[in-house]
Design a protein around this motif. Structure first.
Motif, PDB file in Angstrom:
ATOM      1  N   SER A  65       6.984   2.621   0.731  1.00  0.00           N
ATOM      2  CA  SER A  65       6.929   3.710  -0.493  1.00  0.00           C
ATOM      3  C   SER A  65       5.920   3.733  -1.186  1.00  0.00           C
ATOM      4  O   SER A  65       5.128   4.828  -1.928  1.00  0.00           O
ATOM      5  CB  SER A  65       8.276   3.388  -1.293  1.00  0.00           C
ATOM      6  N   ALA A  95       2.839   5.549   0.253  1.00  0.00           N
ATOM      7  CA  ALA A  95       3.056   6.926  -0.210  1.00  0.00           C
ATOM      8  C   ALA A  95       2.959   7.458  -1.621  1.00  0.00           C
ATOM      9  O   ALA A  95       2.773   8.709  -1.773  1.00  0.00           O
ATOM     10  CB  ALA A  95       4.606   7.168   0.467  1.00  0.00           C
ATOM     11  N   GLU A  96       2.954   6.626  -2.554  1.00  0.00           N
ATOM     12  CA  GLU A  96       3.090   6.919  -3.969  1.00  0.00           C
ATOM     13  C   GLU A  96       2.100   6.365  -4.799  1.00  0.00           C
ATOM     14  O   GLU A  96       1.920   6.880  -5.974  1.00  0.00           O
ATOM     15  CB  GLU A  96       4.530   6.855  -4.439  1.00  0.00           C
ATOM     16  N   ASP A  97       1.747   5.066  -4.564  1.00  0.00           N
ATOM     17  CA  ASP A  97       0.900   4.234  -5.469  1.00  0.00           C
ATOM     18  C   ASP A  97      -0.447   4.914  -5.833  1.00  0.00           C
ATOM     19  O   ASP A  97      -1.122   5.621  -4.900  1.00  0.00           O
ATOM     20  CB  ASP A  97       0.771   2.796  -5.309  1.00  0.00           C
ATOM     21  N   TYR A  98      -1.116   4.435  -6.840  1.00  0.00           N
ATOM     22  CA  TYR A  98      -2.492   4.980  -7.128  1.00  0.00           C
ATOM     23  C   TYR A  98      -3.752   3.714  -7.029  1.00  0.00           C
ATOM     24  O   TYR A  98      -4.763   3.916  -7.736  1.00  0.00           O
ATOM     25  CB  TYR A  98      -2.426   5.730  -8.532  1.00  0.00           C
ATOM     26  N   ARG A 146      -3.973   8.289   1.564  1.00  0.00           N
ATOM     27  CA  ARG A 146      -3.409   9.519   1.677  1.00  0.00           C
ATOM     28  C   ARG A 146      -4.600  10.371   1.388  1.00  0.00           C
ATOM     29  O   ARG A 146      -4.214  11.628   1.926  1.00  0.00           O
ATOM     30  CB  ARG A 146      -2.725   9.403   0.122  1.00  0.00           C
ATOM     31  N   THR A 174      -2.033  13.280  -4.112  1.00  0.00           N
ATOM     32  CA  THR A 174      -0.635  13.834  -3.869  1.00  0.00           C
ATOM     33  C   THR A 174       0.215  12.830  -3.171  1.00  0.00           C
ATOM     34  O   THR A 174       0.199  12.505  -1.916  1.00  0.00           O
ATOM     35  CB  THR A 174      -0.555  15.127  -3.385  1.00  0.00           C
ATOM     36  N   PRO A 175       1.297  12.277  -3.841  1.00  0.00           N
ATOM     37  CA  PRO A 175       2.168  11.516  -2.808  1.00  0.00           C
ATOM     38  C   PRO A 175       2.741  12.049  -1.700  1.00  0.00           C
ATOM     39  O   PRO A 175       3.024  13.465  -1.764  1.00  0.00           O
ATOM     40  CB  PRO A 175       3.265  11.195  -4.075  1.00  0.00           C
ATOM     41  N   ILE A 226       6.088  12.808   0.655  1.00  0.00           N
ATOM     42  CA  ILE A 226       7.261  12.897   0.406  1.00  0.00           C
ATOM     43  C   ILE A 226       8.020  11.851   1.601  1.00  0.00           C
ATOM     44  O   ILE A 226       7.461  11.742   2.459  1.00  0.00           O
ATOM     45  CB  ILE A 226       7.994  14.162   0.525  1.00  0.00           C
ATOM     46  N   GLU A 227       9.363  11.417   1.197  1.00  0.00           N
ATOM     47  CA  GLU A 227       9.969  10.455   2.041  1.00  0.00           C
ATOM     48  C   GLU A 227      10.071  10.978   3.485  1.00  0.00           C
ATOM     49  O   GLU A 227      10.031  10.299   4.605  1.00  0.00           O
ATOM     50  CB  GLU A 227      11.185   9.970   1.659  1.00  0.00           C
ATOM     51  N   TRP A 235       7.185  10.409   5.876  1.00  0.00           N
ATOM     52  CA  TRP A 235       6.461   8.948   5.698  1.00  0.00           C
ATOM     53  C   TRP A 235       6.017   8.665   7.225  1.00  0.00           C
ATOM     54  O   TRP A 235       5.063   7.843   7.438  1.00  0.00           O
ATOM     55  CB  TRP A 235       7.522   8.155   5.431  1.00  0.00           C
TER      56      TRP A 235
END
Length: 153
Positions: free
Chosen positions: A100, A103-106, A114, A130-131, A133-134, A137
């Protein structure tokens, strides 16, 4: 892909680079946080011991040191930094944490992954930060191998 999955990705810095003149990376996907920490303490310690040609006493000491670091620094990012300090010249952890977060962290590694993912699998108009989406993944995971072979991180 399971939203509990974690990854341990690392780069050989020593023998592999000098002998074959290319990066040797490995990425191990683990079912959850508990298994990830178990893998780090057992499999990764033994891998490092093998690279460093440690005897059994030195390997046991390394395992104790890793266990102490895991207790002192339970956050993956801090733990990774301290473990990398111990394994300089042998191997370096590129990512230790949940899928996760990739997929989402900066932080640097997820952002670079990404950006690569969107370049390879996007439609051309996505912002590279851009993250993911699950539901996608699994494609992020699939892109990891090519990313590790092609990019500098």
């Amino acid at each position: 892909m399971d939203n509990k999955a974690w990854a341990l990705c690392f780069l050989d810095e020593g023998v592999a680079l000098s002998v074959i003149s290319r990066k040797e990376t490995r990425c191990q996907w683990l079912q959850d946080e508990e298994h990830a920490y178990e893998c780090l303490l057992n499999d990764y310690v033994h891998y490092v011991a093998e690279l460093g040609e440690l005897d059994s006493e030195q390997t046991a000491a390394a395992k104790e040191r890793f266990a102490l670091l895991m207790e002192q620094y339970p956050e993956p990012e801090a733990l990774t930094e301290y473990i990398n300090d111990l394994t300089v010249g042998l191997t370096r952890i590129l990512w230790f944490g949940p899928l996760s977060a990739l997929a989402e962290d900066y932080s640097d590694f997820p952002l670079a992954l990404r950006a690569y993912y969107w370049q390879e699998y996007g439609e051309g108009d996505e912002d590279p930060v851009t993250p993911v989406i699950e539901d996608d993944w699994i494609y992020l995971v699939e892109s990891m191998e090519d990313f590790l072979l092609q990019d500098d991180y």
